[in-house]
Motif scaffolding. Structure first.
Motif, PDB file in Angstrom:
ATOM      1  N   GLN A 157      81.224   1.601 126.663  1.00  0.00           N
ATOM      2  CA  GLN A 157      81.631   2.272 127.896  1.00  0.00           C
ATOM      3  C   GLN A 157      82.773   1.542 128.604  1.00  0.00           C
ATOM      4  N   SER A 158      83.239   0.450 128.044  1.00  0.00           N
ATOM      5  CA  SER A 158      84.311  -0.349 128.653  1.00  0.00           C
ATOM      6  C   SER A 158      85.666   0.311 128.437  1.00  0.00           C
ATOM      7  N   PRO A 159      86.683  -0.131 129.196  1.00  0.00           N
ATOM      8  CA  PRO A 159      88.040   0.378 128.971  1.00  0.00           C
ATOM      9  C   PRO A 159      88.496   0.081 127.535  1.00  0.00           C
ATOM     10  N   LYS A 160      89.431   0.876 127.060  1.00  0.00           N
ATOM     11  CA  LYS A 160      89.868   0.792 125.664  1.00  0.00           C
ATOM     12  C   LYS A 160      90.370  -0.601 125.291  1.00  0.00           C
ATOM     13  N   SER A 161      91.183  -1.234 126.131  1.00  0.00           N
ATOM     14  CA  SER A 161      91.732  -2.546 125.800  1.00  0.00           C
ATOM     15  C   SER A 161      90.625  -3.602 125.696  1.00  0.00           C
ATOM     16  N   LEU A 162      89.667  -3.568 126.601  1.00  0.00           N
ATOM     17  CA  LEU A 162      88.545  -4.513 126.553  1.00  0.00           C
ATOM     18  C   LEU A 162      87.674  -4.250 125.327  1.00  0.00           C
ATOM     19  N   LYS A 163      87.492  -2.987 125.025  1.00  0.00           N
ATOM     20  CA  LYS A 163      86.687  -2.594 123.869  1.00  0.00           C
ATOM     21  C   LYS A 163      87.331  -3.092 122.567  1.00  0.00           C
ATOM     22  N   GLU A 164      88.653  -2.920 122.466  1.00  0.00           N
ATOM     23  CA  GLU A 164      89.373  -3.365 121.267  1.00  0.00           C
ATOM     24  C   GLU A 164      89.374  -4.885 121.138  1.00  0.00           C
ATOM     25  N   SER A 165      89.586  -5.583 122.243  1.00  0.00           N
ATOM     26  CA  SER A 165      89.583  -7.048 122.170  1.00  0.00           C
ATOM     27  C   SER A 165      88.192  -7.571 121.826  1.00  0.00           C
ATOM     28  N   ALA A 166      87.148  -6.921 122.324  1.00  0.00           N
ATOM     29  CA  ALA A 166      85.777  -7.320 121.987  1.00  0.00           C
ATOM     30  C   ALA A 166      85.497  -7.061 120.512  1.00  0.00           C
ATOM     31  N   THR A 167      86.018  -5.959 119.990  1.00  0.00           N
ATOM     32  CA  THR A 167      85.828  -5.644 118.576  1.00  0.00           C
ATOM     33  C   THR A 167      86.515  -6.675 117.693  1.00  0.00           C
ATOM     34  N   VAL A 168      87.745  -7.032 118.044  1.00  0.00           N
ATOM     35  CA  VAL A 168      88.480  -8.038 117.287  1.00  0.00           C
ATOM     36  C   VAL A 168      87.750  -9.374 117.349  1.00  0.00           C
ATOM     37  N   LYS A 169      87.315  -9.750 118.530  1.00  0.00           N
ATOM     38  CA  LYS A 169      86.586 -11.010 118.703  1.00  0.00           C
ATOM     39  C   LYS A 169      85.293 -11.000 117.887  1.00  0.00           C
ATOM     40  N   PHE A 170      84.589  -9.879 117.868  1.00  0.00           N
ATOM     41  CA  PHE A 170      83.351  -9.774 117.107  1.00  0.00           C
ATOM     42  C   PHE A 170      83.622  -9.920 115.611  1.00  0.00           C
ATOM     43  N   LYS A 171      84.703  -9.312 115.137  1.00  0.00           N
ATOM     44  CA  LYS A 171      85.055  -9.442 113.719  1.00  0.00           C
ATOM     45  C   LYS A 171      85.422 -10.884 113.379  1.00  0.00           C
ATOM     46  N   GLN A 172      86.118 -11.565 114.278  1.00  0.00           N
ATOM     47  CA  GLN A 172      86.436 -12.974 114.057  1.00  0.00           C
ATOM     48  C   GLN A 172      85.155 -13.810 114.027  1.00  0.00           C
ATOM     49  N   LEU A 173      84.239 -13.511 114.946  1.00  0.00           N
ATOM     50  CA  LEU A 173      82.958 -14.222 114.965  1.00  0.00           C
ATOM     51  C   LEU A 173      82.198 -13.985 113.663  1.00  0.00           C
ATOM     52  N   SER A 174      82.182 -12.739 113.203  1.00  0.00           N
ATOM     53  CA  SER A 174      81.468 -12.404 111.969  1.00  0.00           C
ATOM     54  C   SER A 174      82.057 -13.139 110.776  1.00  0.00           C
ATOM     55  N   GLU A 175      83.385 -13.173 110.704  1.00  0.00           N
ATOM     56  CA  GLU A 175      84.016 -13.878 109.582  1.00  0.00           C
ATOM     57  C   GLU A 175      83.736 -15.376 109.658  1.00  0.00           C
ATOM     58  N   ALA A 176      83.836 -15.932 110.850  1.00  0.00           N
ATOM     59  CA  ALA A 176      83.557 -17.362 111.015  1.00  0.00           C
ATOM     60  C   ALA A 176      82.122 -17.669 110.607  1.00  0.00           C
TER      61      ALA A 176
END
Length: 181
Positions: free
Chosen positions: A36-55
């Motif tokens: 439900q967050s704004p698009k930019s926050l949602k995208e940055s959270a998604t990128v951060k989550f993918k980085q966390l998952s890879e790490a």
């Protein structure tokens, strides 16, 4: 991208510490939490989550972690970190481009000969190389067995003369036949 910094753990962290750090950060940056967050926050959270998952995937697996640590220590801090990953939204994953591929082309770089030797050794122990080497060995062994069995059959059928002697006598017979015609 430093996997240890992403998860906020030290290089000597145990698997349990890595797992706890990942769970805590994954809950914070999970894409469903930011639906439900704004698009930019949602995208940055998604990128951060993918980085966390890879790490997490890298550091929780002993073999991947050792490889990561070796590369990290051999090359030190990296530049152009953002160009290392291609994220494919909607496919559920990302593809990893080898950021070290262009670093093996010169002995003046850090790690030089040892890293090239070690990477060569890793190549020599990959499944595809070992399968190809096994296939080549089987084919070479088969050729040797066929050759040896052919010689053994020749000796059993043609006692007294070698193959070369027989070929010479055939050539002489052909030559004499051609002269008589």
């Amino acid at each position: 991208m430093d996997h240890y910094k992403i998860l906020g753990v030290h290089m000597s962290a145990s698997k349990e510490e890595i797992k706890q750090a990942f769970r805590k950060l994954a809950m914070e940056f999970h894409p469903d939490k930011h639906s439900q967050s704004p698009k930019s926050l949602k995208e940055s959270a998604t990128v951060k989550f993918k980085q966390l998952s890879e790490a997490y995937e890298t550091l929780i697996d002993d073999r991947k972690r050792a490889d990561y640590n070796l590369r990290k220590n051999a090359y030190g801090p990296r530049q152009n970190q953002n160009k290392r990953y291609d994220y494919h939204y909607g496919s559920g994953g990302h593809s990893y481009r080898d950021p070290y591929a262009n670093r093996y082309s010169g002995s003046a770089r850090r790690g030089g000969g040892f890293v090239r030797f070690e990477m060569g050794l890793r190549y020599l122990t990959t499944k595809s190389f070992l399968l190809n080497a096994t296939l080549f060995s089987i084919l070479l062994g088969g050729m040797y067995i066929i050759d040896a069995s052919g010689k053994a059959l020749w000796k059993m059928q043609n006692t007294g003369k070698s193959f070369e002697e027989t070929m010479e006598s055939i050539e002489k017979a052909k030559a004499s036949k051609d002269n008589s015609d």
